[in-house]
Design an enzyme around this catalytic site. Structure first.
Site, PDB file in Angstrom:
ATOM      1  N   LYS A   2       0.829  -1.205   0.000  1.00  0.00           N
ATOM      2  CA  LYS A   2       0.000   0.000   0.000  1.00  0.00           C
ATOM      3  C   LYS A   2       0.866   1.259   0.000  1.00  0.00           C
ATOM      4  O   LYS A   2       0.619   2.201  -0.769  1.00  0.00           O
ATOM      5  CB  LYS A   2      -0.924   0.008   1.229  1.00  0.00           C
ATOM      6  CG  LYS A   2      -1.971  -1.093   1.214  1.00  0.00           C
ATOM      7  CD  LYS A   2      -2.712  -1.135   2.548  1.00  0.00           C
ATOM      8  CE  LYS A   2      -3.693  -2.278   2.605  1.00  0.00           C
ATOM      9  NZ  LYS A   2      -4.378  -2.362   3.904  1.00  0.00           N
ATOM     10  N   CYS A  52      -0.516   0.941   6.070  1.00  0.00           N
ATOM     11  CA  CYS A  52      -0.876   0.185   7.271  1.00  0.00           C
ATOM     12  C   CYS A  52      -1.664  -1.059   6.875  1.00  0.00           C
ATOM     13  O   CYS A  52      -2.414  -1.050   5.899  1.00  0.00           O
ATOM     14  CB  CYS A  52      -1.785   1.007   8.189  1.00  0.00           C
ATOM     15  SG  CYS A  52      -1.224   2.674   8.513  1.00  0.00           S
ATOM     16  N   ASP A  53      -1.492  -2.096   7.664  1.00  0.00           N
ATOM     17  CA  ASP A  53      -2.361  -3.264   7.521  1.00  0.00           C
ATOM     18  C   ASP A  53      -2.377  -3.991   8.855  1.00  0.00           C
ATOM     19  O   ASP A  53      -1.448  -3.866   9.659  1.00  0.00           O
ATOM     20  CB  ASP A  53      -1.905  -4.209   6.416  1.00  0.00           C
ATOM     21  CG  ASP A  53      -3.036  -5.153   6.017  1.00  0.00           C
ATOM     22  OD1 ASP A  53      -3.921  -4.720   5.249  1.00  0.00           O
ATOM     23  OD2 ASP A  53      -3.071  -6.307   6.495  1.00  0.00           O
ATOM     24  N   GLN A  54      -3.441  -4.717   9.076  1.00  0.00           N
ATOM     25  CA  GLN A  54      -3.577  -5.464  10.321  1.00  0.00           C
ATOM     26  C   GLN A  54      -4.079  -6.862  10.015  1.00  0.00           C
ATOM     27  O   GLN A  54      -4.992  -7.041   9.211  1.00  0.00           O
ATOM     28  CB  GLN A  54      -4.571  -4.760  11.252  1.00  0.00           C
ATOM     29  CG  GLN A  54      -4.687  -5.403  12.621  1.00  0.00           C
ATOM     30  CD  GLN A  54      -5.697  -4.677  13.495  1.00  0.00           C
ATOM     31  OE1 GLN A  54      -6.875  -4.621  13.165  1.00  0.00           O
ATOM     32  NE2 GLN A  54      -5.239  -4.123  14.601  1.00  0.00           N
TER      33      GLN A  54
END
Length: 199
Positions: free
Chosen positions: A59, A75-77
């Site tokens: 991203k 960001c990623d989770q």
């Protein structure tokens, strides 16, 4: 000071955390297919933490290629229960299955952040929180989902600890910011190191 930070996300929660911390930020959602990026990683032995990092970096770099010279935060989770990685539930039945699977167990939230400029990653970090859900009665799960409605579909675990979802837990280890998807203190420290914010 280098001006606005670009947030490669459409998440109103992440943007609000940065704005509330005094960071000038512009949200530019990334044009990446997360499931397509993740597909070749399945069965490869890659950790859920590294899956989150791969997605966050994709991203950040995608948006940074479209915004030359800008500092971009991706960001990623991921939510992991043992080796199983959960995704946002597609519907209320999937949300019910998520909560049944997590009931009485400890799962991990892995919140990855990557700073990039001109298509290259400058910094990577994963914040980790462990959350233990209390044993939930299936009838309670149904009532809970009826109360919270579509909000349950907006997070990987089918809950929001900043709302009624906090009632699902008996123990939480980790900071609030990591749990909601942006390990804010390490991000702010790195932005200061880079001279991107005052410090």
């Amino acid at each position: 000071m280098t001006g606005k930070i670009i947030l490669a996300s459409g998440s109103p929660f992440r943007k609000a955390l940065l704005v509330n911390a005094g960071v000038a930020v512009e949200a530019v959602p990334a044009g990446v297919d997360e499931r397509a990026l993740e597909a070749p990683l399945q069965g490869s032995g890659i950790s859920p933490e590294d899956v989150a990092l791969v997605l966050a970096e994709a991203k950040a770099t995608e948006v940074s290629e479209r915004k030359p010279g800008a500092l971009v935060l991706g960001c990623d989770q991921t939510l992991s229960l043992g080796d199983e990685v959960f995704h946002k539930p597609a519907d209320m039945e999937a949300a019910r299955r998520h909560l049944l699977a997590l009931s009485g167990k400890t799962h991990q939230l892995n919140s990855a952040v990557v700073l990039a400029r001109d298509g290259a990653a400058l910094w990577r970090h994963v914040g980790i929180a462990s959350l233990t859900m209390r044993k939930l009665d299936p009838a309670f799960i149904g009532r809970h989902l009826a109360r919270v409605g579509a909000k349950a579909l907006s997070s990987v675990g089918a809950y929001q600890i900043e709302g009624e979802g906090i009632q699902l837990f008996e123990r939480i280890e980790g900071d609030y910011f990591t749990i909601v998807g942006l390990p804010l203190l390490p991000v702010l420290a790195k932005l200061r190191d880079l001279g991107a914010i005052d410090g």
